[in-house]
Design a protein around this motif. Structure first.
Motif, PDB file in Angstrom:
ATOM      1  N   MET A 142      25.698  40.960  50.689  1.00  0.00           N
ATOM      2  CA  MET A 142      26.555  41.731  49.802  1.00  0.00           C
ATOM      3  C   MET A 142      25.856  41.945  48.471  1.00  0.00           C
ATOM      4  N   LYS A 143      26.024  43.129  47.926  1.00  0.00           N
ATOM      5  CA  LYS A 143      25.540  43.415  46.581  1.00  0.00           C
ATOM      6  C   LYS A 143      26.746  43.603  45.671  1.00  0.00           C
ATOM      7  N   TYR A 144      26.535  43.371  44.387  1.00  0.00           N
ATOM      8  CA  TYR A 144      27.628  43.405  43.425  1.00  0.00           C
ATOM      9  C   TYR A 144      27.280  44.322  42.251  1.00  0.00           C
ATOM     10  N   ARG A 145      28.316  44.893  41.658  1.00  0.00           N
ATOM     11  CA  ARG A 145      28.161  45.738  40.477  1.00  0.00           C
ATOM     12  C   ARG A 145      29.132  45.233  39.406  1.00  0.00           C
ATOM     13  N   GLU A 146      28.714  45.381  38.150  1.00  0.00           N
ATOM     14  CA  GLU A 146      29.537  44.864  37.052  1.00  0.00           C
ATOM     15  C   GLU A 146      30.374  45.955  36.403  1.00  0.00           C
ATOM     16  N   ASN A 147      31.650  45.683  36.234  1.00  0.00           N
ATOM     17  CA  ASN A 147      32.495  46.545  35.424  1.00  0.00           C
ATOM     18  C   ASN A 147      32.140  46.279  33.962  1.00  0.00           C
ATOM     19  N   ARG A 148      31.600  47.280  33.295  1.00  0.00           N
ATOM     20  CA  ARG A 148      31.098  47.072  31.940  1.00  0.00           C
ATOM     21  C   ARG A 148      32.206  46.743  30.953  1.00  0.00           C
ATOM     22  N   ARG A 149      33.432  47.140  31.241  1.00  0.00           N
ATOM     23  CA  ARG A 149      34.538  46.841  30.326  1.00  0.00           C
ATOM     24  C   ARG A 149      35.053  45.421  30.498  1.00  0.00           C
ATOM     25  N   THR A 150      35.112  44.962  31.731  1.00  0.00           N
ATOM     26  CA  THR A 150      35.740  43.669  31.996  1.00  0.00           C
ATOM     27  C   THR A 150      34.724  42.574  32.314  1.00  0.00           C
ATOM     28  N   HIS A 151      33.500  42.989  32.632  1.00  0.00           N
ATOM     29  CA  HIS A 151      32.406  42.086  33.013  1.00  0.00           C
ATOM     30  C   HIS A 151      32.683  41.377  34.341  1.00  0.00           C
ATOM     31  N   ASP A 152      33.614  41.904  35.119  1.00  0.00           N
ATOM     32  CA  ASP A 152      33.838  41.374  36.461  1.00  0.00           C
ATOM     33  C   ASP A 152      32.703  41.820  37.382  1.00  0.00           C
ATOM     34  N   ILE A 207      31.768  42.728  40.948  1.00  0.00           N
ATOM     35  CA  ILE A 207      32.597  43.227  42.037  1.00  0.00           C
ATOM     36  C   ILE A 207      31.727  43.651  43.222  1.00  0.00           C
ATOM     37  N   SER A 208      32.145  43.280  44.421  1.00  0.00           N
ATOM     38  CA  SER A 208      31.378  43.619  45.614  1.00  0.00           C
ATOM     39  C   SER A 208      31.382  45.126  45.855  1.00  0.00           C
ATOM     40  N   GLU A 209      30.219  45.658  46.273  1.00  0.00           N
ATOM     41  CA  GLU A 209      30.114  47.096  46.527  1.00  0.00           C
ATOM     42  C   GLU A 209      31.073  47.544  47.633  1.00  0.00           C
ATOM     43  N   ILE A 210      31.315  46.689  48.591  1.00  0.00           N
ATOM     44  CA  ILE A 210      32.288  46.971  49.647  1.00  0.00           C
ATOM     45  C   ILE A 210      33.489  46.070  49.431  1.00  0.00           C
ATOM     46  N   GLY A 211      34.646  46.684  49.302  1.00  0.00           N
ATOM     47  CA  GLY A 211      35.900  45.950  49.237  1.00  0.00           C
ATOM     48  C   GLY A 211      36.730  46.318  50.459  1.00  0.00           C
ATOM     49  N   LEU A 212      38.005  46.034  50.387  1.00  0.00           N
ATOM     50  CA  LEU A 212      38.884  46.379  51.511  1.00  0.00           C
ATOM     51  C   LEU A 212      40.155  47.045  51.002  1.00  0.00           C
ATOM     52  N   GLY A 213      40.527  48.132  51.655  1.00  0.00           N
ATOM     53  CA  GLY A 213      41.854  48.697  51.487  1.00  0.00           C
ATOM     54  C   GLY A 213      42.809  47.982  52.427  1.00  0.00           C
ATOM     55  N   TYR A 264      36.852  42.060  46.465  1.00  0.00           N
ATOM     56  CA  TYR A 264      37.751  43.020  45.819  1.00  0.00           C
ATOM     57  C   TYR A 264      38.677  43.642  46.868  1.00  0.00           C
ATOM     58  N   TYR A 265      39.986  43.590  46.584  1.00  0.00           N
ATOM     59  CA  TYR A 265      40.977  44.007  47.576  1.00  0.00           C
ATOM     60  C   TYR A 265      42.041  44.888  46.922  1.00  0.00           C
ATOM     61  N   ASP A 266      42.235  46.052  47.513  1.00  0.00           N
ATOM     62  CA  ASP A 266      43.290  46.952  47.046  1.00  0.00           C
ATOM     63  C   ASP A 266      44.578  46.652  47.795  1.00  0.00           C
ATOM     64  N   LEU A 267      45.704  46.653  47.057  1.00  0.00           N
ATOM     65  CA  LEU A 267      46.978  46.301  47.673  1.00  0.00           C
ATOM     66  C   LEU A 267      48.003  47.429  47.571  1.00  0.00           C
ATOM     67  N   PHE A 280      44.280  33.867  51.122  1.00  0.00           N
ATOM     68  CA  PHE A 280      43.501  33.663  49.905  1.00  0.00           C
ATOM     69  C   PHE A 280      44.120  32.736  48.857  1.00  0.00           C
ATOM     70  N   HIS A 281      45.227  32.088  49.176  1.00  0.00           N
ATOM     71  CA  HIS A 281      45.874  31.278  48.146  1.00  0.00           C
ATOM     72  C   HIS A 281      44.974  30.164  47.622  1.00  0.00           C
ATOM     73  N   ASP A 282      44.064  29.679  48.453  1.00  0.00           N
ATOM     74  CA  ASP A 282      43.207  28.569  48.035  1.00  0.00           C
ATOM     75  C   ASP A 282      41.918  29.023  47.366  1.00  0.00           C
ATOM     76  N   VAL A 283      41.649  30.330  47.388  1.00  0.00           N
ATOM     77  CA  VAL A 283      40.426  30.854  46.758  1.00  0.00           C
ATOM     78  C   VAL A 283      40.769  31.987  45.780  1.00  0.00           C
ATOM     79  N   ARG A 284      42.013  31.984  45.335  1.00  0.00           N
ATOM     80  CA  ARG A 284      42.503  33.089  44.513  1.00  0.00           C
ATOM     81  C   ARG A 284      41.603  33.383  43.320  1.00  0.00           C
ATOM     82  N   LYS A 285      41.073  32.390  42.678  1.00  0.00           N
ATOM     83  CA  LYS A 285      40.276  32.593  41.464  1.00  0.00           C
ATOM     84  C   LYS A 285      38.957  33.296  41.751  1.00  0.00           C
ATOM     85  N   ASN A 286      38.573  33.374  43.019  1.00  0.00           N
ATOM     86  CA  ASN A 286      37.278  33.961  43.386  1.00  0.00           C
ATOM     87  C   ASN A 286      37.383  35.421  43.809  1.00  0.00           C
ATOM     88  N   ILE A 287      38.583  35.979  43.823  1.00  0.00           N
ATOM     89  CA  ILE A 287      38.764  37.345  44.298  1.00  0.00           C
ATOM     90  C   ILE A 287      39.525  38.167  43.262  1.00  0.00           C
TER      91      ILE A 287
END
Length: 367
Positions: free
Chosen positions: A1-11, A13-19, A45-48, A63-70
């Motif tokens: 997986m590769k990641y990109r940074e949101n310049r405003r939030t510094h998060d 984020i994975s290039e591939i997420g899930l809808g 990164y997950y869209d809801l 994801f309740h046990d890994v919530r801080k990582n997503i």
């Protein structure tokens, strides 16, 4: 997986997420297995904007046990108070729906709280007048919403909201069909859509991509406006090549489907080449670089697509693009005008002439 940074939030984020439109159809056991597989392979990164309210307990279990990582993007206007998806501009309805989502997700915060599905200017006026935007701002002050997002298919509406709201992430429909005026949500002319990409890049607003396959239209030669089927991997690469795009959000219903999406990183460069669309590009985009990199390899080692991207962004007023261009190991000044890229460009761009133009522009900035 590769990641990109949101310049405003510094998060990061994975290039591939899930809808999540149809995840619920898999049932709890398989859906949880698929989500954990996605997480274990780097998707964070997950869209809801889910197709059904039963999706939320599935994510809560997964994801309740890994919530801080997503990261979750949750939509203020997607209504699940009656179980199935609905769209609402009523403040009380939205409050109830958001409370329900948080409870079932087993979380007490929202990473990106989205101004949901604003396709008409009247939607935005109603959204503000009904107090929904103020409600998001209130939750942000309390730390329940960490960042604000916006989802829309309409470039003119996006521009209006970006003028008035403090948006950190845009969810936009990005694919070559829509960009070239083909498909159900192909709103806005090509230049209007490009202006959205460029503004977001300039202002550091990340873009997450909905409908990367144009609802499956692009994956079937019979329905594709390009008269040939593109692969999911070509569509993902196309979206990731647009300015400001951080993450592509295709849907998945099983572990196998997630595994297929992750195979993007196993593809050869030639299998990601989407330049076939240049044969069917409308006149208003002919002669314009779309950063497809079909012209590679340059005999002098220039990244012609990236040079073009930085130039286009610099023309739009993006100071960061100027800095990025000037830091390139090789830029337009190294072009020898051999014409290799001209011959290979499927969009009829006279790249060797453009390199002279780009070189003159950046030299002028340095004087």
């Amino acid at each position: 997986m590769k990641y990109r940074e949101n310049r405003r939030t510094h998060d990061r984020i994975s290039e591939i997420g899930l809808g999540s439109s149809y995840m619920y159809e898999a049932g709890m056991e398989e859906a949880v297995r698929a989500l954990r597989y996605a997480y274990e392979h780097g998707i964070n990164y997950y869209d809801l904007a889910a197709g059904d309210g039963s999706t939320f307990p599935i994510y809560g279990e997964a994801f309740h046990d890994v919530r801080k990582n997503i990261f979750y993007q949750i939509h203020f206007g997607a209504d699940y108070t009656n179980g199935t998806y609905g769209w609402s501009l009523d403040l009380n309805t939205i409050k109830k729906s958001v409370e329900k989502m948080l409870k079932e997700l087993r979380t007490d915060y929202i990473d990106y709280g989205f101004i949901h599905c604003q396709d008409e200017l009247s939607d935005w006026e109603t959204y503000k007048n009904n107090g929904i935007y103020d409600y998001i701002l209130e939750l942000k002050k309390k730390g329940i919403v960490r960042h604000i997002g916006l989802s829309s298919h309409t470039p003119s509406v996006i521009q209006k909201i970006l003028d008035e709201a403090d948006v950190d992430m845009l969810m936009f429909s990005v694919n070559p069909a829509y960009d070239y005026g083909q498909g159900e949500y192909a709103y806005g002319e090509n230049e209007e859509r490009l202006a959205v990409y460029r503004r977001c890049e300039k202002e550091g607003i990340g873009i997450t991509v909905m409908k990367p396959f144009s609802g499956g239209q692009l994956l079937d030669a019979k329905t594709s406006p390009f008269h040939t089927a593109l692969t999911p991997f070509q569509c993902i690469r196309y979206a990731l090549d647009r300015p400001a795009v951080l993450c592509v959000l295709p849907g998945a219903q099983s572990t196998d489907e997630v595994r297929t999406l992750l195979a993007y990183y196993d593809q050869k460069e030639e299998d990601l080449d989407y330049s076939v669309i240049g044969q069917y590009a409308p006149e208003d985009v002919s002669g314009k670089c779309v950063y497809c990199n079909h012209c590679k390899p340059c005999p002098m080692g220039l990244d012609v697509g990236l040079i073009n991207k930085y130039y286009d962004l610099a023309l739009a007023g993006d100071g960061m693009a100027v800095k990025h261009y000037l830091s390139l190991e090789k830029n337009a000044s190294d072009c020898i005008g051999c014409g290799h890229c001209d011959q290979r460009c499927p969009f009829s761009v006279k790249q060797s002439e453009r390199m002279q133009e780009i070189n003159a522009y950046f030299n002028g900035l340095q004087k």
